[in-house]
Design a protein around this motif. Sequence first.
Motif, PDB file in Angstrom:
ATOM      1  N   ARG A  34       0.830  -1.204   0.000  1.00  0.00           N
ATOM      2  CA  ARG A  34       0.000   0.000   0.000  1.00  0.00           C
ATOM      3  C   ARG A  34       0.863   1.252   0.000  1.00  0.00           C
ATOM      4  O   ARG A  34       0.623   2.201  -0.751  1.00  0.00           O
ATOM      5  CB  ARG A  34      -0.925   0.016   1.216  1.00  0.00           C
ATOM      6  N   LEU A  35       1.876   1.256   0.862  1.00  0.00           N
ATOM      7  CA  LEU A  35       2.763   2.410   0.923  1.00  0.00           C
ATOM      8  C   LEU A  35       3.501   2.620  -0.398  1.00  0.00           C
ATOM      9  O   LEU A  35       3.696   3.756  -0.834  1.00  0.00           O
ATOM     10  CB  LEU A  35       3.766   2.233   2.065  1.00  0.00           C
ATOM     11  N   LEU A  36       3.899   1.530  -1.029  1.00  0.00           N
ATOM     12  CA  LEU A  36       4.596   1.634  -2.319  1.00  0.00           C
ATOM     13  C   LEU A  36       3.708   2.327  -3.348  1.00  0.00           C
ATOM     14  O   LEU A  36       4.169   3.205  -4.095  1.00  0.00           O
ATOM     15  CB  LEU A  36       4.993   0.245  -2.813  1.00  0.00           C
ATOM     16  N   THR A  37       2.429   1.963  -3.398  1.00  0.00           N
ATOM     17  CA  THR A  37       1.524   2.592  -4.371  1.00  0.00           C
ATOM     18  C   THR A  37       1.354   4.076  -4.074  1.00  0.00           C
ATOM     19  O   THR A  37       1.293   4.899  -4.987  1.00  0.00           O
ATOM     20  CB  THR A  37       0.147   1.900  -4.387  1.00  0.00           C
ATOM     21  N   TYR A  38       1.262   4.443  -2.772  1.00  0.00           N
ATOM     22  CA  TYR A  38       1.123   5.852  -2.414  1.00  0.00           C
ATOM     23  C   TYR A  38       2.387   6.636  -2.777  1.00  0.00           C
ATOM     24  O   TYR A  38       2.315   7.772  -3.257  1.00  0.00           O
ATOM     25  CB  TYR A  38       0.849   6.009  -0.919  1.00  0.00           C
ATOM     26  N   MET A  39       3.545   6.036  -2.547  1.00  0.00           N
ATOM     27  CA  MET A  39       4.813   6.705  -2.863  1.00  0.00           C
ATOM     28  C   MET A  39       4.921   6.970  -4.357  1.00  0.00           C
ATOM     29  O   MET A  39       5.347   8.050  -4.787  1.00  0.00           O
ATOM     30  CB  MET A  39       5.977   5.856  -2.353  1.00  0.00           C
ATOM     31  N   VAL A  40       4.512   5.987  -5.161  1.00  0.00           N
ATOM     32  CA  VAL A  40       4.544   6.161  -6.616  1.00  0.00           C
ATOM     33  C   VAL A  40       3.547   7.248  -7.038  1.00  0.00           C
ATOM     34  O   VAL A  40       3.840   8.065  -7.927  1.00  0.00           O
ATOM     35  CB  VAL A  40       4.240   4.829  -7.330  1.00  0.00           C
ATOM     36  N   GLU A  41       2.375   7.284  -6.397  1.00  0.00           N
ATOM     37  CA  GLU A  41       1.385   8.327  -6.698  1.00  0.00           C
ATOM     38  C   GLU A  41       1.973   9.712  -6.452  1.00  0.00           C
ATOM     39  O   GLU A  41       1.776  10.642  -7.248  1.00  0.00           O
ATOM     40  CB  GLU A  41       0.137   8.136  -5.830  1.00  0.00           C
ATOM     41  N   ILE A  42       2.664   9.866  -5.326  1.00  0.00           N
ATOM     42  CA  ILE A  42       3.251  11.161  -4.979  1.00  0.00           C
ATOM     43  C   ILE A  42       4.300  11.570  -6.006  1.00  0.00           C
ATOM     44  O   ILE A  42       4.347  12.714  -6.470  1.00  0.00           O
ATOM     45  CB  ILE A  42       3.859  11.109  -3.563  1.00  0.00           C
ATOM     46  N   MET A  43       5.155  10.636  -6.389  1.00  0.00           N
ATOM     47  CA  MET A  43       6.197  10.943  -7.367  1.00  0.00           C
ATOM     48  C   MET A  43       5.604  11.229  -8.749  1.00  0.00           C
ATOM     49  O   MET A  43       6.086  12.104  -9.479  1.00  0.00           O
ATOM     50  CB  MET A  43       7.208   9.793  -7.431  1.00  0.00           C
ATOM     51  N   LYS A  48       4.057  15.240 -13.021  1.00  0.00           N
ATOM     52  CA  LYS A  48       3.062  15.944 -13.822  1.00  0.00           C
ATOM     53  C   LYS A  48       3.097  17.447 -13.549  1.00  0.00           C
ATOM     54  O   LYS A  48       2.899  18.258 -14.463  1.00  0.00           O
ATOM     55  CB  LYS A  48       1.665  15.394 -13.532  1.00  0.00           C
ATOM     56  N   GLN A  49       3.333  17.802 -12.292  1.00  0.00           N
ATOM     57  CA  GLN A  49       3.359  19.219 -11.933  1.00  0.00           C
ATOM     58  C   GLN A  49       4.677  19.887 -12.286  1.00  0.00           C
ATOM     59  O   GLN A  49       4.743  21.108 -12.415  1.00  0.00           O
ATOM     60  CB  GLN A  49       3.077  19.373 -10.430  1.00  0.00           C
ATOM     61  N   SER A  53      11.445  18.775 -14.467  1.00  0.00           N
ATOM     62  CA  SER A  53      12.319  18.364 -13.367  1.00  0.00           C
ATOM     63  C   SER A  53      12.928  16.988 -13.638  1.00  0.00           C
ATOM     64  O   SER A  53      12.263  16.087 -14.152  1.00  0.00           O
ATOM     65  CB  SER A  53      11.523  18.313 -12.062  1.00  0.00           C
ATOM     66  N   LYS A  54      14.203  16.838 -13.296  1.00  0.00           N
ATOM     67  CA  LYS A  54      14.898  15.567 -13.483  1.00  0.00           C
ATOM     68  C   LYS A  54      15.136  14.841 -12.157  1.00  0.00           C
ATOM     69  O   LYS A  54      15.810  13.808 -12.126  1.00  0.00           O
ATOM     70  CB  LYS A  54      16.224  15.808 -14.195  1.00  0.00           C
ATOM     71  N   VAL A  55      14.580  15.395 -11.083  1.00  0.00           N
ATOM     72  CA  VAL A  55      14.720  14.755  -9.769  1.00  0.00           C
ATOM     73  C   VAL A  55      13.334  14.567  -9.163  1.00  0.00           C
ATOM     74  O   VAL A  55      12.377  15.259  -9.521  1.00  0.00           O
ATOM     75  CB  VAL A  55      15.601  15.585  -8.820  1.00  0.00           C
ATOM     76  N   PHE A  56      13.244  13.634  -8.247  1.00  0.00           N
ATOM     77  CA  PHE A  56      11.988  13.363  -7.553  1.00  0.00           C
ATOM     78  C   PHE A  56      12.138  13.701  -6.068  1.00  0.00           C
ATOM     79  O   PHE A  56      13.242  13.602  -5.517  1.00  0.00           O
ATOM     80  CB  PHE A  56      11.607  11.890  -7.694  1.00  0.00           C
ATOM     81  N   PRO A  57      11.036  14.072  -5.417  1.00  0.00           N
ATOM     82  CA  PRO A  57      11.119  14.298  -3.969  1.00  0.00           C
ATOM     83  C   PRO A  57      11.337  12.985  -3.232  1.00  0.00           C
ATOM     84  O   PRO A  57      10.876  11.930  -3.678  1.00  0.00           O
ATOM     85  CB  PRO A  57       9.748  14.899  -3.638  1.00  0.00           C
ATOM     86  N   LEU A  58      12.037  13.058  -2.132  1.00  0.00           N
ATOM     87  CA  LEU A  58      12.174  11.881  -1.282  1.00  0.00           C
ATOM     88  C   LEU A  58      10.860  11.656  -0.549  1.00  0.00           C
ATOM     89  O   LEU A  58      10.251  12.597  -0.051  1.00  0.00           O
ATOM     90  CB  LEU A  58      13.308  12.084  -0.279  1.00  0.00           C
ATOM     91  N   VAL A  59      10.407  10.428  -0.483  1.00  0.00           N
ATOM     92  CA  VAL A  59       9.146  10.103   0.200  1.00  0.00           C
ATOM     93  C   VAL A  59       9.475   9.225   1.399  1.00  0.00           C
ATOM     94  O   VAL A  59       9.966   8.102   1.237  1.00  0.00           O
ATOM     95  CB  VAL A  59       8.165   9.373  -0.743  1.00  0.00           C
ATOM     96  N   PHE A  60       9.208   9.761   2.584  1.00  0.00           N
ATOM     97  CA  PHE A  60       9.520   9.030   3.815  1.00  0.00           C
ATOM     98  C   PHE A  60       8.240   8.382   4.343  1.00  0.00           C
ATOM     99  O   PHE A  60       7.348   9.072   4.825  1.00  0.00           O
ATOM    100  CB  PHE A  60      10.101   9.968   4.868  1.00  0.00           C
ATOM    101  N   PRO A  61       8.094   7.053   4.272  1.00  0.00           N
ATOM    102  CA  PRO A  61       6.852   6.398   4.710  1.00  0.00           C
ATOM    103  C   PRO A  61       6.864   6.094   6.204  1.00  0.00           C
ATOM    104  O   PRO A  61       7.845   5.572   6.737  1.00  0.00           O
ATOM    105  CB  PRO A  61       6.836   5.105   3.892  1.00  0.00           C
ATOM    106  N   MET A  62       5.768   6.422   6.862  1.00  0.00           N
ATOM    107  CA  MET A  62       5.649   6.156   8.289  1.00  0.00           C
ATOM    108  C   MET A  62       4.244   5.646   8.593  1.00  0.00           C
ATOM    109  O   MET A  62       3.257   6.163   8.059  1.00  0.00           O
ATOM    110  CB  MET A  62       5.923   7.414   9.105  1.00  0.00           C
ATOM    111  N   VAL A  63       4.139   4.642   9.437  1.00  0.00           N
ATOM    112  CA  VAL A  63       2.849   4.109   9.875  1.00  0.00           C
ATOM    113  C   VAL A  63       2.640   4.469  11.337  1.00  0.00           C
ATOM    114  O   VAL A  63       3.484   4.162  12.187  1.00  0.00           O
ATOM    115  CB  VAL A  63       2.787   2.572   9.701  1.00  0.00           C
ATOM    116  N   LEU A  64       1.532   5.153  11.618  1.00  0.00           N
ATOM    117  CA  LEU A  64       1.147   5.474  12.987  1.00  0.00           C
ATOM    118  C   LEU A  64       0.132   4.432  13.436  1.00  0.00           C
ATOM    119  O   LEU A  64      -0.992   4.397  12.946  1.00  0.00           O
ATOM    120  CB  LEU A  64       0.540   6.872  13.052  1.00  0.00           C
ATOM    121  N   TYR A  65       0.528   3.562  14.351  1.00  0.00           N
ATOM    122  CA  TYR A  65      -0.327   2.450  14.765  1.00  0.00           C
ATOM    123  C   TYR A  65      -0.830   2.668  16.184  1.00  0.00           C
ATOM    124  O   TYR A  65      -0.050   2.946  17.096  1.00  0.00           O
ATOM    125  CB  TYR A  65       0.461   1.134  14.694  1.00  0.00           C
TER     126      TYR A  65
END
Length: 277
Positions: A34-43, A48-49, A53-65
């Motif tokens: 699930r996190l992988l799909t969200y990270m790809v969506e963000i990138m 698109k925006q 740009s030739k670089v992507f933002p770093l995506v730091f995944p965190m789960v709050l349980y």
Amino acid sequence: RGDILYQTKIKDGPVYFYLHFEHQSQPETIMCYRLLTYMVEIMELHRKQNPKSKVFPLVFPMVLYHGKETWNAPLSLHELLKVPEPLKRYFPQFEYALYDLPNIPDEDIKGNIKMRVYLLIAKHLHDKGFFKYLMTTLLPMLKKIDEQSTGLDYLRTMLYYLINATKDNLSKKQIMEAVKQLNSGRKLEEEIMSLATQWKNEGRQEGRQEGRQEGRQEAKLGMLDLGRSLLQQRFGPGADRYKSRLPKYSLEQLQYINGHIFSCDSIELLFKNVPKS
């Protein structure tokens, strides 16, 4: 689910990165996927925006349980996929940070006061002695927030959360007692009383049909405004495309959405489970 954009500095200079949160009340085996799909969506959104740009933002995944069961889901993508050692170099790999609230002592929950109050509520809201905890520990913190310029909006959101997330161990009377001690004489008390009345008296019949229809329309407009606010608070930028869908729902469906925003683990699941008219 929520995404927060930060700018920070590393050795090579400033860098932007997304801090991605998943709020979970139960362990989920495929969380890495699930996190992988969200990270790809963000990138993909960034691409698109920013087409040049030739670089992507770093995506730091965190789960709050904040569930009661032990979190036993795989923490890394390779662990989930069970990738053989000789093939690991050919498969994407990441590990998410797990913020396991039940195993973190209250005194170790850090951050600004608004964040700490939310995390403490999420951690303790299903405890049998939650009302006592609310009055003795959380209420003094909520009073400090009330003194801030943006405190009223935050208190409105948190108290609505309590009404809908703690029906089994927190009564309307107890909620109103806390509100009176917190905010006596202010508009918030009237608003929460109205929400609590709605909570206890859904489907109530009164007045003429014309009056009922007018009242339902006013109630729906109120539910729309509240829903947009709560979705933004709970899911951040990920809520934008769902907020535009709200007007098509009935009053009862909006009540369902608003009542389950903070107890549902993902915005997709929230809207998937909306009862049909």
